[in-house]
Write a protein that holds these residues in place. Structure first.
Motif, PDB file in Angstrom:
ATOM      1  N   MET A  95      -6.199  -3.282   2.941  1.00 28.82           N
ATOM      2  CA  MET A  95      -6.450  -1.871   2.669  1.00 28.82           C
ATOM      3  C   MET A  95      -5.264  -1.016   3.109  1.00 28.82           C
ATOM      4  SD  MET A  95      -8.699   0.163   1.273  1.00 28.82           S
ATOM      5  CE  MET A  95     -10.176  -0.821   1.213  1.00 28.82           C
ATOM      6  N   ARG A  96      -4.675  -1.360   4.261  1.00 26.84           N
ATOM      7  CA  ARG A  96      -3.509  -0.628   4.744  1.00 26.84           C
ATOM      8  C   ARG A  96      -2.340  -0.769   3.760  1.00 26.84           C
ATOM      9  NH1 ARG A  96      -2.575   2.010   8.910  1.00 26.84           N
ATOM     10  NH2 ARG A  96      -0.573   2.409   9.832  1.00 26.84           N
ATOM     11  N   ALA A  97      -2.120  -1.987   3.292  1.00 26.31           N
ATOM     12  CA  ALA A  97      -1.051  -2.231   2.317  1.00 26.31           C
ATOM     13  C   ALA A  97      -1.319  -1.467   1.018  1.00 26.31           C
ATOM     14  CB  ALA A  97      -0.912  -3.724   2.041  1.00 26.31           C
ATOM     15  N   ASP A  98      -2.574  -1.469   0.578  1.00 31.57           N
ATOM     16  CA  ASP A  98      -2.938  -0.734  -0.637  1.00 31.57           C
ATOM     17  C   ASP A  98      -2.737   0.767  -0.445  1.00 31.57           C
ATOM     18  OD1 ASP A  98      -3.630  -3.179  -1.730  1.00 31.57           O
ATOM     19  OD2 ASP A  98      -5.794  -2.833  -1.617  1.00 31.57           O
ATOM     20  N   GLY A  99      -3.087   1.272   0.741  1.00 30.85           N
ATOM     21  CA  GLY A  99      -2.896   2.694   1.035  1.00 30.85           C
ATOM     22  C   GLY A  99      -1.429   3.076   1.035  1.00 30.85           C
ATOM     23  N   GLU A 100      -0.599   2.231   1.629  1.00 27.66           N
ATOM     24  CA  GLU A 100       0.838   2.510   1.639  1.00 27.66           C
ATOM     25  C   GLU A 100       1.409   2.470   0.220  1.00 27.66           C
ATOM     26  OE1 GLU A 100       2.688  -0.069   4.515  1.00 27.66           O
ATOM     27  OE2 GLU A 100       1.707   0.969   6.190  1.00 27.66           O
ATOM     28  N   ALA A 101       0.950   1.530  -0.588  1.00 26.76           N
ATOM     29  CA  ALA A 101       1.393   1.449  -1.979  1.00 26.76           C
ATOM     30  C   ALA A 101       0.945   2.695  -2.755  1.00 26.76           C
ATOM     31  CB  ALA A 101       0.847   0.183  -2.636  1.00 26.76           C
ATOM     32  N   TYR A 102      -0.275   3.144  -2.480  1.00 22.46           N
ATOM     33  CA  TYR A 102      -0.804   4.355  -3.112  1.00 22.46           C
ATOM     34  C   TYR A 102       0.094   5.555  -2.788  1.00 22.46           C
ATOM     35  CZ  TYR A 102      -4.120   8.193  -4.005  1.00 22.46           C
ATOM     36  OH  TYR A 102      -4.724   9.345  -4.451  1.00 22.46           O
ATOM     37  N   LEU A 103       0.468   5.680  -1.522  1.00 24.85           N
ATOM     38  CA  LEU A 103       1.324   6.788  -1.106  1.00 24.85           C
ATOM     39  C   LEU A 103       2.710   6.687  -1.755  1.00 24.85           C
ATOM     40  CD1 LEU A 103       0.344   6.884   2.655  1.00 24.85           C
ATOM     41  CD2 LEU A 103      -0.182   8.643   0.945  1.00 24.85           C
ATOM     42  N   ARG A 104       3.294   5.521  -1.698  1.00 24.76           N
ATOM     43  CA  ARG A 104       4.629   5.322  -2.281  1.00 24.76           C
ATOM     44  C   ARG A 104       4.623   5.604  -3.788  1.00 24.76           C
ATOM     45  NH1 ARG A 104       7.721   3.505   1.748  1.00 24.76           N
ATOM     46  NH2 ARG A 104       6.783   2.164   3.325  1.00 24.76           N
ATOM     47  N   ALA A 105       3.545   5.243  -4.467  1.00 32.78           N
ATOM     48  CA  ALA A 105       3.437   5.513  -5.906  1.00 32.78           C
ATOM     49  C   ALA A 105       3.412   7.014  -6.194  1.00 32.78           C
ATOM     50  CB  ALA A 105       2.194   4.846  -6.476  1.00 32.78           C
ATOM     51  N   GLY A 107       5.275   9.071  -4.373  1.00 27.27           N
ATOM     52  CA  GLY A 107       6.541   9.580  -3.839  1.00 27.27           C
ATOM     53  C   GLY A 107       6.510   9.917  -2.360  1.00 27.27           C
ATOM     54  N   VAL A 108       5.528   9.388  -1.629  1.00 27.05           N
ATOM     55  CA  VAL A 108       5.391   9.697  -0.203  1.00 27.05           C
ATOM     56  C   VAL A 108       5.756   8.466   0.616  1.00 27.05           C
ATOM     57  CG1 VAL A 108       3.805  10.418   1.628  1.00 27.05           C
ATOM     58  CG2 VAL A 108       3.540  11.339  -0.690  1.00 27.05           C
ATOM     59  N   ASP A 109       6.709   8.640   1.519  1.00 30.38           N
ATOM     60  CA  ASP A 109       7.052   7.573   2.457  1.00 30.38           C
ATOM     61  C   ASP A 109       6.095   7.706   3.639  1.00 30.38           C
ATOM     62  OD1 ASP A 109       8.064   5.834   4.348  1.00 30.38           O
ATOM     63  OD2 ASP A 109      10.091   6.687   4.335  1.00 30.38           O
ATOM     64  N   PRO A 110       5.226   6.721   3.859  1.00 36.56           N
ATOM     65  CA  PRO A 110       4.258   6.834   4.952  1.00 36.56           C
ATOM     66  C   PRO A 110       4.901   6.950   6.334  1.00 36.56           C
ATOM     67  CG  PRO A 110       3.778   4.909   3.573  1.00 36.56           C
ATOM     68  CD  PRO A 110       5.065   5.485   3.101  1.00 36.56           C
ATOM     69  N   GLU A 111       6.168   6.564   6.442  1.00 36.82           N
ATOM     70  CA  GLU A 111       6.878   6.669   7.723  1.00 36.82           C
ATOM     71  C   GLU A 111       7.494   8.043   7.930  1.00 36.82           C
ATOM     72  OE1 GLU A 111       6.650   4.129   9.903  1.00 36.82           O
ATOM     73  OE2 GLU A 111       5.420   3.165   8.360  1.00 36.82           O
ATOM     74  N   ASP A 112       7.565   8.856   6.882  1.00 34.03           N
ATOM     75  CA  ASP A 112       8.125  10.212   6.962  1.00 34.03           C
ATOM     76  C   ASP A 112       6.985  11.163   7.296  1.00 34.03           C
ATOM     77  OD1 ASP A 112       9.138  12.769   6.542  1.00 34.03           O
ATOM     78  OD2 ASP A 112      10.143  12.251   4.661  1.00 34.03           O
TER      79      ASP A 112
END
Length: 137
Positions: A95-105, A107-112
């Motif tokens: 779920m965490r990986a899917d959430g990060e992929a969702y954000l990146r798709a 244009g959001v860098d989850p680390e920013d």
């Protein structure tokens, strides 16, 4: 007559096997409405933890989580299957990986941190599933 008995037996076996195949459940993590709902809850939760300008709509979140659980039950998942799913470390990682992929798709860098928090504010403004679980402080 000899041909009829094997044919009847084969038909009977085939018919009794069909309900078992028809009742095989999709893994809960692959049920889109449940997966997407829980991902929204997870992203909103991370936003409220990471962003000082955002907080959770606690009652809304509990209601939403309960509606997801009720929906899973309606789909035929037992309380134990639901509990196993939401407490599984493997499912949480996925779920965490899917959430990060969702954000990146989007244009959001989850680390920013600034971009992540700005995303949260925009979700509130857009009235998305994530935004409905948050409020600006």
């Amino acid at each position: 007559m000899r041909f009829v008995k094997p044919l009847a037996l084969a038909t009977l076996v085939g018919l009794t096997a069909m309900p078992a195949a028809a009742t095989a459940k999709t893994p809960l993590g692959e049920v889109k409405e449940i997966h997407d709902g829980l991902m929204a809850v997870g992203i909103a939760d991370q936003l409220r933890k990471d962003c000082d300008n955002l907080s959770a709509r606690i009652l809304t979140a509990y209601g939403y989580i309960n509606s997801l659980k009720s929906r899973a039950s309606e789909l035929g998942y037992s309380d134990q299957e639901i509990e196993d799913f939401v407490t599984s470390k493997d499912e949480k990682r996925q779920m965490r990986a899917d959430g990060e992929a969702y954000l990146r798709a989007r244009g959001v860098d989850p680390e920013d941190s600034a971009a992540f928090c700005a995303f949260g504010v925009s979700e509130i403004g857009a009235g998305t599933a994530i935004g409905k679980l948050l409020r600006e402080n």
